[in-house]
Write a protein that holds these residues in place. Structure first.
Motif, PDB file in Angstrom:
ATOM      1  N   PHE A  34      28.548   6.938 -42.983  1.00 40.62           N
ATOM      2  CA  PHE A  34      29.613   7.025 -41.985  1.00 40.62           C
ATOM      3  C   PHE A  34      30.237   5.646 -41.793  1.00 40.62           C
ATOM      4  O   PHE A  34      30.223   5.078 -40.700  1.00 40.62           O
ATOM      5  N   GLY A  35      30.782   5.136 -42.894  1.00 38.33           N
ATOM      6  CA  GLY A  35      31.314   3.781 -42.908  1.00 38.33           C
ATOM      7  C   GLY A  35      32.281   3.445 -41.787  1.00 38.33           C
ATOM      8  O   GLY A  35      32.075   2.463 -41.062  1.00 38.33           O
ATOM      9  N   PRO A  36      33.358   4.227 -41.601  1.00 39.79           N
ATOM     10  CA  PRO A  36      34.321   3.887 -40.545  1.00 39.79           C
ATOM     11  C   PRO A  36      33.696   3.855 -39.156  1.00 39.79           C
ATOM     12  O   PRO A  36      33.975   2.959 -38.360  1.00 39.79           O
ATOM     13  N   VAL A  37      32.835   4.836 -38.866  1.00 38.19           N
ATOM     14  CA  VAL A  37      32.207   4.889 -37.548  1.00 38.19           C
ATOM     15  C   VAL A  37      31.203   3.752 -37.377  1.00 38.19           C
ATOM     16  O   VAL A  37      31.074   3.171 -36.293  1.00 38.19           O
ATOM     17  N   ASN A  38      30.514   3.417 -38.453  1.00 35.31           N
ATOM     18  CA  ASN A  38      29.513   2.349 -38.374  1.00 35.31           C
ATOM     19  C   ASN A  38      30.135   0.981 -38.123  1.00 35.31           C
ATOM     20  O   ASN A  38      29.429   0.036 -37.754  1.00 35.31           O
ATOM     21  N   LYS A  39      31.452   0.856 -38.318  1.00 33.99           N
ATOM     22  CA  LYS A  39      32.115  -0.422 -38.067  1.00 33.99           C
ATOM     23  C   LYS A  39      32.405  -0.638 -36.584  1.00 33.99           C
ATOM     24  O   LYS A  39      32.802  -1.728 -36.175  1.00 33.99           O
ATOM     25  N   ILE A  40      32.224   0.392 -35.776  1.00 32.06           N
ATOM     26  CA  ILE A  40      32.422   0.230 -34.334  1.00 32.06           C
ATOM     27  C   ILE A  40      31.410  -0.786 -33.806  1.00 32.06           C
ATOM     28  O   ILE A  40      30.210  -0.671 -34.054  1.00 32.06           O
ATOM     29  N   HIS A  41      31.902  -1.787 -33.083  1.00 35.09           N
ATOM     30  CA  HIS A  41      31.031  -2.881 -32.660  1.00 35.09           C
ATOM     31  C   HIS A  41      31.132  -3.201 -31.175  1.00 35.09           C
ATOM     32  O   HIS A  41      30.416  -4.076 -30.685  1.00 35.09           O
ATOM     33  N   GLN A  42      32.055  -2.535 -30.458  1.00 31.35           N
ATOM     34  CA  GLN A  42      32.162  -2.857 -29.042  1.00 31.35           C
ATOM     35  C   GLN A  42      32.713  -1.685 -28.246  1.00 31.35           C
ATOM     36  O   GLN A  42      33.382  -0.801 -28.786  1.00 31.35           O
ATOM     37  N   HIS A  43      32.395  -1.701 -26.954  1.00 32.90           N
ATOM     38  CA  HIS A  43      32.833  -0.674 -26.013  1.00 32.90           C
ATOM     39  C   HIS A  43      33.657  -1.358 -24.931  1.00 32.90           C
ATOM     40  O   HIS A  43      33.156  -2.215 -24.197  1.00 32.90           O
ATOM     41  N   ALA A  60      39.614   5.193 -19.579  1.00 34.66           N
ATOM     42  CA  ALA A  60      39.557   5.303 -21.040  1.00 34.66           C
ATOM     43  C   ALA A  60      38.475   4.388 -21.604  1.00 34.66           C
ATOM     44  O   ALA A  60      38.502   3.175 -21.386  1.00 34.66           O
ATOM     45  N   HIS A  61      37.549   4.980 -22.343  1.00 28.03           N
ATOM     46  CA  HIS A  61      36.463   4.223 -22.965  1.00 28.03           C
ATOM     47  C   HIS A  61      36.755   4.062 -24.452  1.00 28.03           C
ATOM     48  O   HIS A  61      36.785   5.037 -25.202  1.00 28.03           O
ATOM     49  N   HIS A  62      36.978   2.816 -24.848  1.00 27.20           N
ATOM     50  CA  HIS A  62      37.354   2.486 -26.221  1.00 27.20           C
ATOM     51  C   HIS A  62      36.116   2.060 -27.012  1.00 27.20           C
ATOM     52  O   HIS A  62      35.379   1.168 -26.581  1.00 27.20           O
ATOM     53  N   PHE A  63      35.928   2.660 -28.166  1.00 29.31           N
ATOM     54  CA  PHE A  63      34.868   2.243 -29.077  1.00 29.31           C
ATOM     55  C   PHE A  63      35.566   1.707 -30.325  1.00 29.31           C
ATOM     56  O   PHE A  63      36.169   2.469 -31.085  1.00 29.31           O
ATOM     57  N   ILE A  76      38.922   6.686 -28.477  1.00 32.11           N
ATOM     58  CA  ILE A  76      38.935   6.686 -27.014  1.00 32.11           C
ATOM     59  C   ILE A  76      38.300   7.967 -26.482  1.00 32.11           C
ATOM     60  O   ILE A  76      38.697   9.074 -26.863  1.00 32.11           O
ATOM     61  N   TYR A  77      37.331   7.788 -25.603  1.00 29.72           N
ATOM     62  CA  TYR A  77      36.626   8.904 -24.979  1.00 29.72           C
ATOM     63  C   TYR A  77      36.837   8.872 -23.467  1.00 29.72           C
ATOM     64  O   TYR A  77      37.130   7.820 -22.895  1.00 29.72           O
ATOM     65  N   ASP A  78      36.657  10.034 -22.835  1.00 26.24           N
ATOM     66  CA  ASP A  78      36.831  10.092 -21.384  1.00 26.24           C
ATOM     67  C   ASP A  78      35.605   9.572 -20.646  1.00 26.24           C
ATOM     68  O   ASP A  78      35.671   9.265 -19.458  1.00 26.24           O
ATOM     69  N   ARG A  79      34.489   9.476 -21.337  1.00 27.36           N
ATOM     70  CA  ARG A  79      33.262   8.938 -20.752  1.00 27.36           C
ATOM     71  C   ARG A  79      32.408   8.385 -21.889  1.00 27.36           C
ATOM     72  O   ARG A  79      32.562   8.791 -23.043  1.00 27.36           O
ATOM     73  N   PRO A  80      31.477   7.483 -21.595  1.00 33.90           N
ATOM     74  CA  PRO A  80      30.739   6.816 -22.668  1.00 33.90           C
ATOM     75  C   PRO A  80      29.408   7.452 -23.043  1.00 33.90           C
ATOM     76  O   PRO A  80      28.678   6.893 -23.858  1.00 33.90           O
ATOM     77  N   PHE A 122      37.219  -4.333 -19.349  1.00 29.22           N
ATOM     78  CA  PHE A 122      35.924  -5.004 -19.425  1.00 29.22           C
ATOM     79  C   PHE A 122      34.997  -4.294 -20.406  1.00 29.22           C
ATOM     80  O   PHE A 122      35.274  -3.178 -20.853  1.00 29.22           O
ATOM     81  N   MET A 123      33.903  -4.969 -20.748  1.00 24.61           N
ATOM     82  CA  MET A 123      32.890  -4.418 -21.644  1.00 24.61           C
ATOM     83  C   MET A 123      31.665  -4.060 -20.816  1.00 24.61           C
ATOM     84  O   MET A 123      30.934  -4.957 -20.377  1.00 24.61           O
ATOM     85  N   PRO A 124      31.439  -2.785 -20.557  1.00 28.99           N
ATOM     86  CA  PRO A 124      30.304  -2.385 -19.717  1.00 28.99           C
ATOM     87  C   PRO A 124      28.979  -2.956 -20.217  1.00 28.99           C
ATOM     88  O   PRO A 124      28.644  -2.864 -21.400  1.00 28.99           O
ATOM     89  N   GLY A 125      28.251  -3.581 -19.290  1.00 24.75           N
ATOM     90  CA  GLY A 125      26.919  -4.073 -19.596  1.00 24.75           C
ATOM     91  C   GLY A 125      26.848  -5.413 -20.291  1.00 24.75           C
ATOM     92  O   GLY A 125      25.756  -5.968 -20.455  1.00 24.75           O
TER      93      GLY A 125
END
Length: 234
Positions: A34-43, A60-63, A76-80, A122-125
């Protein structure tokens, strides 16, 4: 209407995931990559409003993942959490790339300077000093957002036409109830973040006058056309 509280979202219709489906998913996850998804590095958490209606505001929660130093793309998701619904996507480009866009295209993109400096992005956490290292870059960028699911209307399925979304550009736009809800859930103070980020600078050339829909409303509409050109057939 005063924004969306994630705890009030309706359930998606449909049967629960069956054991057979879960086993098949586990098998394919073991075999496939899952190459494209595995490149996600921040929320990133922020707020969007509909380009034609600022009263409709959405959490809006951006990954996000970088494709290079000047371009990142975000789901973008409505919740994390695990029940988050994929409601849209955002492309984020550097100021340098934004300036290469045709003028007619620039209106679809919004600036990030206010979101960053006001503390509402902001970046949660993530500890503040670590966040700010990346947000110094984000403040100079522009984003293009499309939402496919109108969760603020309570739709339990993605209905209607995908819409161009915009971001906050000045004080007084964000509903206080929505802001307080997010601050409480993530134990963050937007005002304190604003103070800590006062030194951050926006785009080197200032916010482009054609960005943010050039200060006007922007709505996606559906138009029926003849898909067959004269003299040709398929």
């Amino acid at each position: 209407m005063e924004g969306v509280n994630v705890s009030t979202h309706p359930e998606i219709p449909g049967e629960p995931i069956q054991t057979r489906t879960a086993l098949l998913e586990k098998a394919t996850a073991t075999i496939q990559g899952f190459g494209p998804v595995n490149k996600i590095h921040q929320h990133l958490c922020a707020f969007h409003f509909y380009g034609h209606d600022m009263t409709r505001q959405v959490e809006a929660h951006h990954f996000c993942g970088h494709l290079n130093e000047e371009f990142r793309q975000c789901l973008i998701y409505d919740r994390p959490d695990d029940d988050g619904r994929l409601i849209g996507l955002e492309y984020i480009v550097s100021e340098q790339l934004f300036l290469t866009l045709p003028d007619e295209e620039k209106k679809f993109w919004h600036s990030h300077e206010f979101e960053v400096k006001s503390g509402v992005l902001f970046m949660p956490g993530v500890p503040g000093p670590i966040q700010r290292q990346d947000l110094e870059k984000v403040a100079k960028t522009y984003g293009k957002v499309i939402h496919f699911w109108q969760v603020d209307k309570g739709d339990n399925l993605p209905l209607g036409i995908p819409q161009v979304m915009m971001a906050l550009t000045r004080d007084g736009q964000l509903y206080e109830t929505l802001a307080k809800d997010v601050e409480n859930r993530y134990d963050i103070s937007f005002e304190k973040e604003r103070e800590n980020r006062a030194y951050i600078k926006g785009p080197d050339h200032g916010i482009h006058p054609l960005a943010n829909a050039a200060g006007k409303g922007l709505q996606t509409v559906l138009k029926e056309v003849d898909c067959f050109k004269e003299g040709k057939s398929t």
